[in-house]
Write a protein that holds these residues in place. Structure first.
Motif, mmCIF file in Angstrom:
data_model
loop_
_atom_site.group_PDB
_atom_site.id
_atom_site.type_symbol
_atom_site.label_atom_id
_atom_site.label_comp_id
_atom_site.label_asym_id
_atom_site.label_seq_id
_atom_site.Cartn_x
_atom_site.Cartn_y
_atom_site.Cartn_z
ATOM 1 N N VAL A 46 -7.533 -1.970 14.843
ATOM 2 C CA VAL A 46 -6.966 -2.300 16.145
ATOM 3 C C VAL A 46 -6.554 -0.975 16.804
ATOM 4 O O VAL A 46 -5.826 -0.188 16.189
ATOM 5 N N PRO A 47 -7.008 -0.710 18.048
ATOM 6 C CA PRO A 47 -6.627 0.520 18.732
ATOM 7 C C PRO A 47 -5.106 0.654 18.823
ATOM 8 O O PRO A 47 -4.406 -0.327 19.060
ATOM 9 N N ALA A 48 -4.605 1.861 18.625
ATOM 10 C CA ALA A 48 -3.188 2.216 18.708
ATOM 11 C C ALA A 48 -2.374 1.632 17.558
ATOM 12 O O ALA A 48 -1.173 1.834 17.501
ATOM 13 N N ILE A 49 -3.023 0.913 16.640
ATOM 14 C CA ILE A 49 -2.337 0.330 15.489
ATOM 15 C C ILE A 49 -2.836 0.982 14.205
ATOM 16 O O ILE A 49 -2.082 1.603 13.479
ATOM 17 N N GLY A 50 -4.124 0.831 13.913
ATOM 18 C CA GLY A 50 -4.679 1.455 12.725
ATOM 19 C C GLY A 50 -5.838 0.693 12.137
ATOM 20 O O GLY A 50 -6.329 -0.280 12.705
ATOM 21 N N VAL A 51 -6.247 1.170 10.954
ATOM 22 C CA VAL A 51 -7.374 0.612 10.212
ATOM 23 C C VAL A 51 -6.836 0.014 8.920
ATOM 24 O O VAL A 51 -6.021 0.645 8.234
ATOM 25 N N ASP A 52 -7.293 -1.177 8.578
ATOM 26 C CA ASP A 52 -6.869 -1.817 7.343
ATOM 27 C C ASP A 52 -7.185 -0.909 6.153
ATOM 28 O O ASP A 52 -8.233 -0.258 6.112
ATOM 29 N N VAL A 53 -6.271 -0.856 5.195
ATOM 30 C CA VAL A 53 -6.400 0.051 4.051
ATOM 31 C C VAL A 53 -7.692 -0.194 3.266
ATOM 32 O O VAL A 53 -8.261 0.749 2.714
ATOM 33 N N ASP A 54 -8.172 -1.417 3.221
ATOM 34 C CA ASP A 54 -9.415 -1.705 2.503
ATOM 35 C C ASP A 54 -10.634 -1.080 3.167
ATOM 36 O O ASP A 54 -11.700 -1.001 2.547
ATOM 37 N N PHE A 55 -10.493 -0.635 4.405
ATOM 38 C CA PHE A 55 -11.608 -0.035 5.131
ATOM 39 C C PHE A 55 -11.376 1.439 5.443
ATOM 40 O O PHE A 55 -12.171 2.051 6.142
ATOM 41 N N GLN A 56 -10.304 2.015 4.952
ATOM 42 C CA GLN A 56 -10.034 3.438 5.140
ATOM 43 C C GLN A 56 -10.802 4.236 4.089
ATOM 44 O O GLN A 56 -10.902 3.816 2.935
ATOM 45 N N ALA A 57 -11.349 5.382 4.495
ATOM 46 C CA ALA A 57 -12.048 6.252 3.544
ATOM 47 C C ALA A 57 -11.034 6.874 2.590
ATOM 48 O O ALA A 57 -9.908 7.195 2.982
ATOM 49 N N ALA A 58 -11.423 7.028 1.343
ATOM 50 C CA ALA A 58 -10.554 7.670 0.361
ATOM 51 C C ALA A 58 -10.386 9.146 0.719
ATOM 52 O O ALA A 58 -11.249 9.756 1.360
ATOM 53 N N ALA A 59 -9.264 9.717 0.303
ATOM 54 C CA ALA A 59 -8.986 11.133 0.576
ATOM 55 C C ALA A 59 -10.146 11.996 0.074
ATOM 56 O O ALA A 59 -10.642 11.810 -1.033
ATOM 57 N N GLY A 60 -10.590 12.900 0.935
ATOM 58 C CA GLY A 60 -11.673 13.809 0.585
ATOM 59 C C GLY A 60 -13.061 13.219 0.686
ATOM 60 O O GLY A 60 -14.043 13.890 0.382
ATOM 61 N N ARG A 61 -13.166 11.973 1.109
ATOM 62 C CA ARG A 61 -14.458 11.312 1.244
ATOM 63 C C ARG A 61 -14.806 11.156 2.720
ATOM 64 O O ARG A 61 -13.909 11.015 3.553
ATOM 65 N N PRO A 62 -16.090 11.180 3.064
ATOM 66 C CA PRO A 62 -16.459 10.984 4.466
ATOM 67 C C PRO A 62 -16.175 9.551 4.898
ATOM 68 O O PRO A 62 -16.135 8.631 4.080
#
Length: 71
Positions: A46-62
């Motif tokens: 959701v714009p201005a809110i964020g991305v669900d954690v299940d769809f966030q890239a892991a640290a250091g990953r594209p």
């Protein structure tokens, strides 16, 4: 549909979209028109809110960063 939510931080509970939009200060008349990104039936960003954690890239990953523009 209603009742949708996002979990923005690993280990945190899923938060209802309605509450997140209210806390972000989005005016009620604009909430019904706010863009939502779904994958199938699942709300993922959701714009201005964020991305669900299940769809966030892991640290250091594209990964992808959704970007909304008002034209």
């Amino acid at each position: 549909r209603g009742g949708e939510g996002l979990r923005l931080v690993a280990g945190a509970r899923r938060r209802r979209l309605r509450n997140l939009l209210q806390e972000a200060g989005l005016p009620p008349w604009l909430r019904d028109r706010w863009p939502l990104l779904h994958v199938g039936d699942r709300l993922v960003a959701v714009p201005a809110i964020g991305v669900d954690v299940d769809f966030q890239a892991a640290a250091g990953r594209p990964g992808w960063v959704p970007c909304w523009r008002l034209d």
